[in-house]
Design a protein around this motif. Structure first.
Motif, mmCIF file in Angstrom:
data_model
loop_
_atom_site.group_PDB
_atom_site.id
_atom_site.type_symbol
_atom_site.label_atom_id
_atom_site.label_comp_id
_atom_site.label_asym_id
_atom_site.label_seq_id
_atom_site.Cartn_x
_atom_site.Cartn_y
_atom_site.Cartn_z
ATOM 1 N N MET A 92 -66.455 -36.139 -0.065
ATOM 2 C CA MET A 92 -65.301 -36.465 -0.889
ATOM 3 C C MET A 92 -65.710 -37.180 -2.171
ATOM 4 O O MET A 92 -64.883 -37.426 -3.045
ATOM 5 N N PRO A 119 -69.629 -27.443 -0.271
ATOM 6 C CA PRO A 119 -68.795 -28.570 0.177
ATOM 7 C C PRO A 119 -67.428 -28.109 0.685
ATOM 8 O O PRO A 119 -66.852 -28.727 1.578
ATOM 9 N N ILE A 120 -66.929 -27.020 0.132
ATOM 10 C CA ILE A 120 -65.616 -26.530 0.555
ATOM 11 C C ILE A 120 -65.664 -26.072 2.003
ATOM 12 O O ILE A 120 -64.755 -26.327 2.797
ATOM 13 N N ARG A 123 -65.697 -29.129 4.182
ATOM 14 C CA ARG A 123 -64.382 -29.777 4.283
ATOM 15 C C ARG A 123 -63.427 -28.976 5.146
ATOM 16 O O ARG A 123 -62.478 -29.524 5.693
ATOM 17 N N ARG A 124 -63.644 -27.665 5.260
ATOM 18 C CA ARG A 124 -62.775 -26.892 6.152
ATOM 19 C C ARG A 124 -63.110 -27.171 7.616
ATOM 20 O O ARG A 124 -62.292 -26.950 8.496
ATOM 21 N N PHE A 136 -47.852 -33.844 0.277
ATOM 22 C CA PHE A 136 -47.532 -33.175 -0.975
ATOM 23 C C PHE A 136 -46.022 -33.232 -1.181
ATOM 24 O O PHE A 136 -45.257 -33.309 -0.232
ATOM 25 N N TYR A 146 -50.251 -25.722 4.300
ATOM 26 C CA TYR A 146 -51.112 -25.677 3.108
ATOM 27 C C TYR A 146 -52.529 -25.203 3.430
ATOM 28 O O TYR A 146 -53.037 -24.256 2.835
ATOM 29 N N GLY A 147 -53.153 -25.852 4.415
ATOM 30 C CA GLY A 147 -54.526 -25.496 4.756
ATOM 31 C C GLY A 147 -54.618 -24.088 5.329
ATOM 32 O O GLY A 147 -55.601 -23.379 5.108
ATOM 33 N N LEU A 150 -54.342 -21.707 2.517
ATOM 34 C CA LEU A 150 -55.608 -21.788 1.785
ATOM 35 C C LEU A 150 -56.669 -20.935 2.468
ATOM 36 O O LEU A 150 -57.485 -20.289 1.813
ATOM 37 N N ALA B 232 -55.675 -32.439 -0.874
ATOM 38 C CA ALA B 232 -55.956 -31.009 -0.961
ATOM 39 C C ALA B 232 -57.461 -30.759 -0.883
ATOM 40 O O ALA B 232 -57.926 -29.843 -0.204
ATOM 41 N N MET B 233 -58.214 -31.629 -1.549
ATOM 42 C CA MET B 233 -59.667 -31.498 -1.534
ATOM 43 C C MET B 233 -60.191 -31.636 -0.094
ATOM 44 O O MET B 233 -61.060 -30.880 0.337
ATOM 45 N N LEU B 235 -58.794 -30.767 2.524
ATOM 46 C CA LEU B 235 -58.494 -29.574 3.312
ATOM 47 C C LEU B 235 -59.385 -28.413 2.901
ATOM 48 O O LEU B 235 -59.254 -27.311 3.418
ATOM 49 N N GLY B 236 -60.261 -28.658 1.933
ATOM 50 C CA GLY B 236 -61.184 -27.609 1.514
ATOM 51 C C GLY B 236 -60.681 -26.781 0.355
ATOM 52 O O GLY B 236 -61.117 -25.644 0.164
ATOM 53 N N ALA B 237 -59.735 -27.323 -0.424
ATOM 54 C CA ALA B 237 -59.222 -26.563 -1.558
ATOM 55 C C ALA B 237 -60.115 -26.761 -2.782
ATOM 56 O O ALA B 237 -60.479 -27.881 -3.097
ATOM 57 N N PRO B 238 -60.468 -25.662 -3.473
ATOM 58 C CA PRO B 238 -61.196 -25.811 -4.736
ATOM 59 C C PRO B 238 -60.299 -26.419 -5.808
ATOM 60 O O PRO B 238 -59.073 -26.400 -5.665
ATOM 61 N N TYR B 241 -57.349 -24.370 -7.196
ATOM 62 C CA TYR B 241 -56.276 -24.158 -6.225
ATOM 63 C C TYR B 241 -55.437 -25.425 -6.098
ATOM 64 O O TYR B 241 -54.215 -25.392 -6.092
ATOM 65 N N THR B 242 -56.136 -26.567 -6.023
ATOM 66 C CA THR B 242 -55.442 -27.853 -5.960
ATOM 67 C C THR B 242 -54.542 -28.028 -7.176
ATOM 68 O O THR B 242 -53.393 -28.443 -7.062
#
Lengths: 297, 342
Positions: A92, A119-120, A123-124, A136, A146-147, A150, B232-233, B235-238, B241-242
């Motif tokens: 993060m 990193p994405i 994070r998933r 949000f 959201y996730g 995504l 959002a980050m 959760l793995g959002a680029p 996208y965020t």
């Protein structure tokens, strides 16, 4: 973990008034969970891990193992690097200019800070719940979905099912099922918002859940609900939780890490790692004992 | 020390200073608001009094002596109905009156003097409403993607030389007098294409809108709490996208405000339009030809010698104000969240 017997022996030889209530809390929590805690291998491993903000070293020589499917609590006074360590696990800090990690930090053997690691993708697999609830400004449903969206889930039926499943597991379904699409996530109470954030994090079925003082903005009743929730989530997720509240660490964590800021370099160091009941009844380090008995911090 | 009994020794002085400061803020506010209310009120009263349905449904009509609704009246400037334009005249479509600022009703030698107050004019500003909407909305369509994306770049991908340079340029550009933009559009577009056109006007207006939209978008996006981006980050959002799924929706109300400010400014611009769209006395929707616009009409009517056209200038201003207000409300309603508890 084979510290159980030694633990009990220590409890008998040590005066209970040293750390008083917390030790009792930890012992009760351990008894409550006796048998349910699984013996598992390490999920996240840090070996001589250092972390820097530019020239400033925030974490020094961290070596730790976070066992899978257990709750690890990280305690320590402000500025000791608890949050930095937690946030390092799913990168993060990437948006912070000058922040960088050195040494080994692995998730299932994969180097989190290797150049080839996305990193994405990390994070998933590693979800996060923050100190302040941060839903949000969209509907409750859209928050949880959201996730999933995504990750490319498009089917309405599948989304519906997984949103309901996540909300049920976050113990929020009954309170929001009639207003999923009508109310904004920000319209909920603080405790509900935090459970919504937990639902949002677990909807995508991550392997690890990082929690950065998840109850510090909540009232005692909302805190209790979150703690009960963590107790149930441990069956499926490896949980790492930073907390300011030692009672909370004693209540919910299987293992506790005590961190302290180095007086000279101001870098955060791990002082002691032990099974929670042991750390609170017979701390192995004088500084741990001083901290948990309230003499500083 | 007797802090608990009675007021502290400097209490009276503090109270007086507090009152003076409060009075000063009230005076300053009144100074700012009163002229605004007076101007708007005067436009609404004077402009509104000359309104009729035909003002919204008809286009320009040349002023006439006496009652303009009488079909037997003769245009004092032309005398008799025209016999038809010369087919070889390349400027047959061009309205010389609009070009020179002269109006057909101006007293000419052949007709002697006329009493200006006796001249009346019918018609309306439909061509102006249509022209302003077209020119401004096309300008907005051109400016919106550029301004929004540039604002996103400045807010989300800062800390590089390009962002610093962009910020400096938009600041300079937003302070540039609009006539400068008009001259640029005239030289680069009107002279090159050899025609005044609505599109040239739209481009000029877009150039004026971009800095406003860019900087307000940047400022508003910066107000979105970092914790929401982190959610959002986490959760793995680029980042992109965020930005589009979380940051912009959260900041939508503020962005709309910036866009509306830009739109209102664009709709009211006159100087760049003189050099680009030129004006037109007939209803036209051809963006590649001269087109009418409300500010241009208001400007030209105020130069008229006829009181009746001065009144038209007021009514035109009224329509312009109401039009901007109407679009403002419509856009707010369109972008309002339908969720409870926002």
């Amino acid at each position: 973990m084979s510290m159980q017997e030694g633990d009990t022996a220590m409890e008998q030889t040590r005066p209970m008034n040293l750390v008083g209530g917390i030790a009792a809390t930890a012992a009760r929590a351990r008894e409550r969970r006796a048998g349910s805690v699984q013996l598992t291998g390490p999920k996240i491993v840090a070996e001589h891990f250092n972390f820097y903000y530019g020239a400033f070293q925030a974490l020094a020589d961290i070596s730790l193992e976070f066992p899978a499917l257990q709750v690890v609590g990280i305690i320590g006074p402000s500025g000791c690097g608890k949050s930095t360590l937690l946030r390092a696990i799913n990168r993060m800090h990437d948006r912070t200019p000058g922040a960088r990690g050195e040494g080994r930090l692995t998730l299932d053997g994969q180097e989190i800070y290797a150049a080839a690691t996305d990193p994405i993708q990390i994070r998933r697999r590693v979800g996060m719940v923050f100190q302040r609830p941060n839903p949000f400004a969209s509907s409750i449903y859209a928050n949880v979905a959201y996730g999933l969206r995504l990750n490319g889930v498009r089917s309405r039926q599948q989304l519906d099912e997984r949103v309901e499943h996540a909300l049920r597991r976050a113990a929020l379904w009954d309170e929001v099922k009639d207003r999923l699409h009508r109310d904004s996530g920000t319209a909920l109470s603080g405790g509900q918002q935090q459970r919504l954030c937990i639902a949002r994090a677990i909807a995508t079925e991550p392997e690890v859940l990082l929690m950065d003082e998840p109850c510090s903005a909540l009232d005692p009743i909302a805190t209790l609900k979150i703690e009960e929730l963590i107790d149930q989530l441990r069956a499926q997720f490896t949980i790492v939780m930073v907390t300011h509240n030692m009672q909370q660490a004693a209540r919910v964590s299987d293992m506790t890490v005590f961190m302290l800021m180095d007086e000279k370099t101001r870098a955060g160091r791990v002082i002691e790692v032990a099974a929670t009941a042991q750390l609170f009844t017979s701390p192995g380090d004088a500084r741990t004992e001083a901290y948990i008995s309230g003499r500083f911090g | 020390m007797s802090l608990r009994t009675g007021a502290p020794p400097n209490y009276a002085r503090r109270r007086i200073i507090d009152r003076i400061m409060r009075a000063l803020t009230v005076v300053a506010t009144a100074t700012a608001v009163v002229p605004l209310v007076l101007i708007l009120g005067y436009v609404l009263v004077v402009g509104g009094s000359g309104l009729s349905v035909s003002f919204f449904t008809e286009t320009y009509q040349a002023p006439l002596m006496g009652d303009f609704t009488d079909p037997t009246l003769v245009d004092p400037a032309v005398g008799a109905p025209e016999g038809g334009a010369n087919p070889d005249d390349p400027y047959a479509d061009l309205d010389l009156g609009a070009l020179t600022g002269a109006t057909p009703a101006e007293p000419t030698d052949g007709h002697g003097s006329i009493d200006l107050s006796q001249v009346s004019s019918g018609g309306g500003v439909l061509h102006g409403i249509v022209g302003t909407l077209l020119v401004t909305l096309v300008g907005l369509l051109l400016a919106l993607p550029v301004g929004l994306l540039a604002g996103v770049f400045l807010a989300e991908y800062d800390n590089n030389w390009l962002a610093t340079a962009t910020r400096f340029c938009t600041d300079v550009l937003s302070g540039a007098p609009s006539i400068v933009i008009g001259v640029v559009a005239y030289i680069l577009i009107v002279q090159q294409t050899r025609t005044f056109s609505g599109l040239a006007g739209s481009i000029a207006i877009a150039l004026l809108m971009v800095p406003t939209i860019t900087r307000t978008t940047e400022e508003i996006l910066r107000l979105v709490p970092q914790t929401v981006r982190e959610a959002a980050m986490g959760l793995g959002a680029p980042t992109w996208y965020t930005t589009f799924t979380v940051v912009i929706p959260t900041a939508l109300t503020g962005i709309v405000t910036g866009v509306l400010l830009a739109f209102a400014r664009g709709a009211g611009e006159t100087a760049p339009l003189i050099l680009t769209v030129l004006g037109n006395n007939t209803l036209s929707v051809n963006m590649l030809a001269p087109i009418a616009a409300l500010p241009l009409l208001a400007y030209r009517y105020t130069e008229s010698p006829f009181p009746t056209e001065i009144q038209l200038a007021w009514s035109t201003s009224f329509v312009l104000v109401v039009l901007v207000l109407f679009i403002n409300i419509a856009l707010r309603l369109a972008t309002r969240s339908r969720l409870r508890g926002r």
